[in-house]
Design a protein around this motif. Sequence first.
Motif, PDB file in Angstrom:
ATOM      1  N   LYS A   1      -5.287   4.851  -0.168  1.00 42.58           N
ATOM      2  CA  LYS A   1      -5.576   6.280  -0.175  1.00 42.58           C
ATOM      3  C   LYS A   1      -5.633   6.784  -1.614  1.00 42.58           C
ATOM      4  O   LYS A   1      -4.692   6.575  -2.393  1.00 42.58           O
TER       5      LYS A   1
ATOM      6  N   ASP B   1       0.824  -1.202   0.000  1.00 47.37           N
ATOM      7  CA  ASP B   1       0.000   0.000   0.000  1.00 47.37           C
ATOM      8  C   ASP B   1       0.862   1.258   0.000  1.00 47.37           C
ATOM      9  O   ASP B   1       0.394   2.349   0.293  1.00 47.37           O
TER      10      ASP B   1
ATOM     11  N   PRO C   1       2.387   4.568  -0.982  1.00 48.11           N
ATOM     12  CA  PRO C   1       1.783   5.562  -1.879  1.00 48.11           C
ATOM     13  C   PRO C   1       2.546   5.777  -3.179  1.00 48.11           C
ATOM     14  O   PRO C   1       1.945   6.149  -4.194  1.00 48.11           O
TER      15      PRO C   1
ATOM     16  N   SER D   1      -3.544  13.960  -2.523  1.00 50.35           N
ATOM     17  CA  SER D   1      -4.311  12.781  -2.103  1.00 50.35           C
ATOM     18  C   SER D   1      -5.526  13.206  -1.299  1.00 50.35           C
ATOM     19  O   SER D   1      -5.631  14.348  -0.826  1.00 50.35           O
ATOM     20  N   LYS D   2      -6.443  12.266  -1.149  1.00 48.58           N
ATOM     21  CA  LYS D   2      -7.617  12.479  -0.300  1.00 48.58           C
ATOM     22  C   LYS D   2      -7.322  11.789   1.030  1.00 48.58           C
ATOM     23  O   LYS D   2      -7.200  10.561   1.089  1.00 48.58           O
ATOM     24  N   PRO D   3      -7.188  12.540   2.124  1.00 51.35           N
ATOM     25  CA  PRO D   3      -6.637  11.978   3.360  1.00 51.35           C
ATOM     26  C   PRO D   3      -7.529  11.000   4.093  1.00 51.35           C
ATOM     27  O   PRO D   3      -7.037  10.182   4.852  1.00 51.35           O
ATOM     28  N   ARG D   4      -8.816  11.074   3.912  1.00 51.74           N
ATOM     29  CA  ARG D   4      -9.703  10.171   4.634  1.00 51.74           C
ATOM     30  C   ARG D   4     -10.585   9.428   3.647  1.00 51.74           C
ATOM     31  O   ARG D   4     -11.051   9.991   2.666  1.00 51.74           O
ATOM     32  N   PHE D   5     -10.835   8.158   3.924  1.00 51.11           N
ATOM     33  CA  PHE D   5     -11.755   7.411   3.070  1.00 51.11           C
ATOM     34  C   PHE D   5     -12.690   6.580   3.933  1.00 51.11           C
ATOM     35  O   PHE D   5     -12.436   6.342   5.109  1.00 51.11           O
TER      36      PHE D   5
ATOM     37  N   ARG E   1      -4.864   8.905  -4.592  1.00 49.72           N
ATOM     38  CA  ARG E   1      -3.656   9.723  -4.710  1.00 49.72           C
ATOM     39  C   ARG E   1      -3.288   9.915  -6.177  1.00 49.72           C
ATOM     40  O   ARG E   1      -3.483   9.020  -7.000  1.00 49.72           O
TER      41      ARG E   1
ATOM     42  N   GLU F   1     -10.273   3.228  -2.908  1.00 52.59           N
ATOM     43  CA  GLU F   1     -10.818   2.817  -1.618  1.00 52.59           C
ATOM     44  C   GLU F   1     -11.208   1.345  -1.598  1.00 52.59           C
ATOM     45  O   GLU F   1     -11.057   0.663  -0.575  1.00 52.59           O
TER      46      GLU F   1
ATOM     47  N   GLU G   1       0.037  17.052  -1.004  1.00 51.43           N
ATOM     48  CA  GLU G   1       1.111  16.521  -0.168  1.00 51.43           C
ATOM     49  C   GLU G   1       2.404  17.305  -0.380  1.00 51.43           C
ATOM     50  O   GLU G   1       3.212  17.458   0.538  1.00 51.43           O
TER      51      GLU G   1
END
Length: 285
Positions: free
Chosen positions: A67, A34, A36, A251-255, A69, A62, A92
């Motif tokens: 994440k 995983d 990035p 990136s999208k920090p929360r999923f 990205r 997801e 980032e």
Amino acid sequence: MNATQIHAYLRASGTGSEHERVGPFLATFTPGTDHPMRNYAIPDDDARPSSVEIDALVQAFEQRGLKPRLEYAANAAPRLEAILVAAGFEAEGLLPLMTCHPGEARPIEAPPDFVVALAESDRDHAESMVVAGDAYGEPGPPPGDAAVAARQKMTAAGGAVVLARHRDSGEPAGSGLFPVPQAGVSELAAVGTRAAFRNRGVAAGVTARLIQAAFDLGLELLWLTPGDARAERIYARASFAFDAGQMVHISKPRFDPANLRAGHRAVSRFGSTDRAGKADRSKEG
């Protein structure tokens, strides 16, 4: 022109072994890790995605437990960052892009206490990976046969690995590489020096030998993203210039865990044995 060439290279050379087209994005995934830098998407040139297309991209990441990205050249898709930020993404980093073309490189002599040469044997390739791990603060066991074979395959297909050894002891001191070129373009990456040999010109010598190898093979463009001001000075000395804008990492920090595919197991950040192809910061020190 440089930014669109870099974009085309990123799409053609996508790090992962799995690729998925999602609207104006090419998503690339590496099963088993995983990390990035092994799982990200590259947009089309001048991409202006709809909210539906962004949602589909987020879901593609997801459902793999990853994440969402992207990595891309800002000048090739100048409107995209604002669209992604409005959709909940966060930058980032904005990394300067440096490029070098044939005929631009200044000659740099190899440091006198070191032998700097193309990696050829299995031992050369294995030791280059060990050097990179040490230089980037990620030491580990010696690479296995599969990782060494992958490096041999890469160099046979037109990439190159350079290894610097101490002249007297033969100890590996520094290394770097460029992956298989795409349409005359490649990325200078994973230039690193072990701590005991820093401040002795090893990174500059490795960089110069990689540039020579690239343009001897007929490449039109070699690019990189320096990690800090010291690395910038090393690369500028070797004739890399800031003429392609910036590389955007976003990136999208929360999923939403509810979107995870049943049975998927997120793996360690460092699940890949050979990550050097994406370790694109110089660790000269």
